[in-house]
Design an enzyme around this catalytic site. Structure first.
Site, mmCIF file in Angstrom:
data_model
loop_
_atom_site.group_PDB
_atom_site.id
_atom_site.type_symbol
_atom_site.label_atom_id
_atom_site.label_comp_id
_atom_site.label_asym_id
_atom_site.label_seq_id
_atom_site.Cartn_x
_atom_site.Cartn_y
_atom_site.Cartn_z
ATOM 1 N N ASN A 279 0.684 -1.195 -0.049
ATOM 2 C CA ASN A 279 0.091 -0.035 0.061
ATOM 3 C C ASN A 279 0.840 1.142 -0.089
ATOM 4 O OD1 ASN A 279 0.597 -1.187 2.664
ATOM 5 N ND2 ASN A 279 -0.284 0.606 3.419
ATOM 6 N N GLN B 271 -4.852 -3.275 -2.465
ATOM 7 C CA GLN B 271 -4.380 -2.469 -3.381
ATOM 8 C C GLN B 271 -4.128 -3.054 -4.852
ATOM 9 O OE1 GLN B 271 -3.453 0.922 -2.813
ATOM 10 N NE2 GLN B 271 -4.094 0.852 -0.595
ATOM 11 N N SER C 147 -11.224 -4.166 -0.656
ATOM 12 C CA SER C 147 -11.715 -3.084 -0.042
ATOM 13 C C SER C 147 -12.503 -2.212 -1.171
ATOM 14 C CB SER C 147 -11.119 -2.112 1.071
ATOM 15 O OG SER C 147 -11.822 -1.396 1.647
ATOM 16 N N CYS D 99 -3.715 5.206 7.303
ATOM 17 C CA CYS D 99 -4.081 4.509 8.596
ATOM 18 C C CYS D 99 -3.055 5.250 9.730
ATOM 19 C CB CYS D 99 -4.175 3.009 8.790
ATOM 20 S SG CYS D 99 -5.410 2.409 7.515
ATOM 21 N N THR E 218 -27.553 -7.093 9.336
ATOM 22 C CA THR E 218 -28.360 -6.901 7.951
ATOM 23 C C THR E 218 -27.589 -6.328 7.051
ATOM 24 O OG1 THR E 218 -30.206 -6.259 9.232
ATOM 25 C CG2 THR E 218 -30.148 -5.468 7.259
#
Length: 408
Positions: A154, A182, A202, A327, A240
């Site tokens: 990343n 990535q 992601s 992050c 859900t």
């Protein structure tokens, strides 16, 4: 110099595309039903999820039943690693193999497991940021439960020999997981052909919304639940379903994987032009292998300045970039990825990561190359470190990993 606005931090996140947004919109108000409900509004959303699962699977060369929707890459990594560890510990397999420069979602999960009786081997990487499949094979033991190696880094964008590593794991009967957050949309992925047992992704890295991801789990591998409660995701992940996010993920991964060769052909020469242009600045080094790297990633250390100051001044000129993982952008410590390459703190601190999407133009590259040298010159003029380096003739050593005093 006319000010432009260039978003150069795609490795951190991307904007939701118009096409993805339009496909998602009906599922916020018109098709809002709970997919677990038996009436029509619920059943129509259940069908939409089934369709989205098939679309995601097709883009990865997987079967729809092998795709499980999650909240993102970190959850997928946690589920894959903790799940295998929990399942195989009962068989005496409490050894995990990973690399020193994984994303913290992997590293911190492995550290957690070490506190619970597991042993983790952290493979070193080459100065170019690459893992040799032989390293993996040499590290495998009788009690090895899992190998987890990221597909593409990343920060420095280096692409690992995933198919070869997967083949080694398959040969020794060890489960292989890769964090491909990535990589998706930047390289061609076929989980079957590349011997991948589990893969994390992601959505917000390729123009889907934040908060939606997926974990591919090869048929035959059954993981215990990470989240308990309801019977969603074939009874494996309670909660859900995020229907708009799932629909957006399906559209985004289709668009991202539709023509990867064209994306590579467009971005690679622009990336290389950026690298060559920035390296013309005195006392700089490219971080990561030149050839085996993502087409939209540039990571360069610039000695004599702090990365944070560089980012703030680039932002003033309309260039949004990064000096490491999003992050950990609030940390003052040097990147663990750059330190793993052998860089000393003084070199790692001045790193700049530029990461791009298909919208990058030649004019954008020219603006960046016009701006960065001016910014560096201004920051170095205010830097006590740079002043000392000039006075004492301190420069990067031959492999550009540390500073040395040269003889006059």
């Amino acid at each position: 110099m006319e000010k432009r606005y260039i978003y150069a931090d795609h490795a951190a996140t991307t904007a939701v595309s118009d096409a993805v947004l339009q496909e998602m919109l009906p599922y916020f108000q018109q098709h809002f039903g709970n997919p677990s409900s038996i009436y029509e509004k619920g059943r129509e959303n259940e069908r939409a999820i089934i369709d989205a699962r098939a679309r995601v699977a097709k883009c990865l060369g997987a079967d729809p039943k092998e795709i499980f929707f999650t909240a993102g890459g970190s959850e997928s990594d946690n589920w894959a690693i903790k799940g295998v560890a929990d399942k195989l510990a009962a068989k005496g397999k409490k050894h995990i193999i990973t690399s020193v420069f994984e994303h913290h979602a992997v590293l911190h999960t492995c550290e957690f497991l070490e506190k619970h009786g597991f042993e983790v081997t952290y493979l070193p990487v080459s100065p170019q940021g690459l893992i040799d499949p032989k390293q993996v094979e040499d590290a495998i033991r009788e009690d090895t439960a899992l190998v987890t190696i990221m597909y593409a880094n990343n920060e420095i964008g280096t692409i690992q020999p995933i198919a070869e590593i997967g083949a080694v794991c398959k040969k020794h009967g060890v489960i292989f997981h890769t964090d491909a957050v990535q990589a998706v949309g930047n390289v061609e992925i076929d989980v079957k052909a590349q011997n991948i047992d589990m893969l994390s992704l992601s959505g917000h890295k390729f123009h889907a919304p934040k908060g939606i991801g997926a974990l591919y789990i090869r048929k035959g591998i059954t993981l215990p639940n990470l989240i308990h409660g309801g019977g969603q995701e074939s009874g494996k992940r309670a909660g859900t379903e995020n229907v708009p996010g799932i629909i957006g993920l399906a559209k985004a991964i289709e668009d991202a994987t539709a023509n990867i060769p064209a994306k590579i052909a467009h971005l690679t020469p622009l990336r290389d032009k950026l690298i060559e242009g920035i390296l013309k600045i005195d006392q700089t080094r490219l971080n990561g292998d030149r050839e085996h790297r993502l087409c939209g990633n540039v990571n360069i250390s610039i000695v004599g300045i702090e990365g944070e100051s560089l980012l703030l001044m680039l932002d003033y000129f309309g260039i949004q970039a990064s000096s490491g993982s999003a992050c950990t952008s609030g940390s003052l410590d040097p990147s663990h990825v750059l330190l793993s390459l052998g860089l000393v703190h003084e070199v790692a601190h001045g790193s700049l990561r530029l990461s791009f999407g298909e919208e990058l133009t030649e004019e954008d590259v020219d603006y960046i190359l016009e701006t960065i040298p001016q910014v560096v010159e201004r920051l170095r003029a205010m830097s006590p470190m740079w002043e000392r380096m000039q006075k004492e003739n301190i420069r990067l050593n031959a492999d550009k990993t540390r500073l040395v005093k040269e003889e006059a």
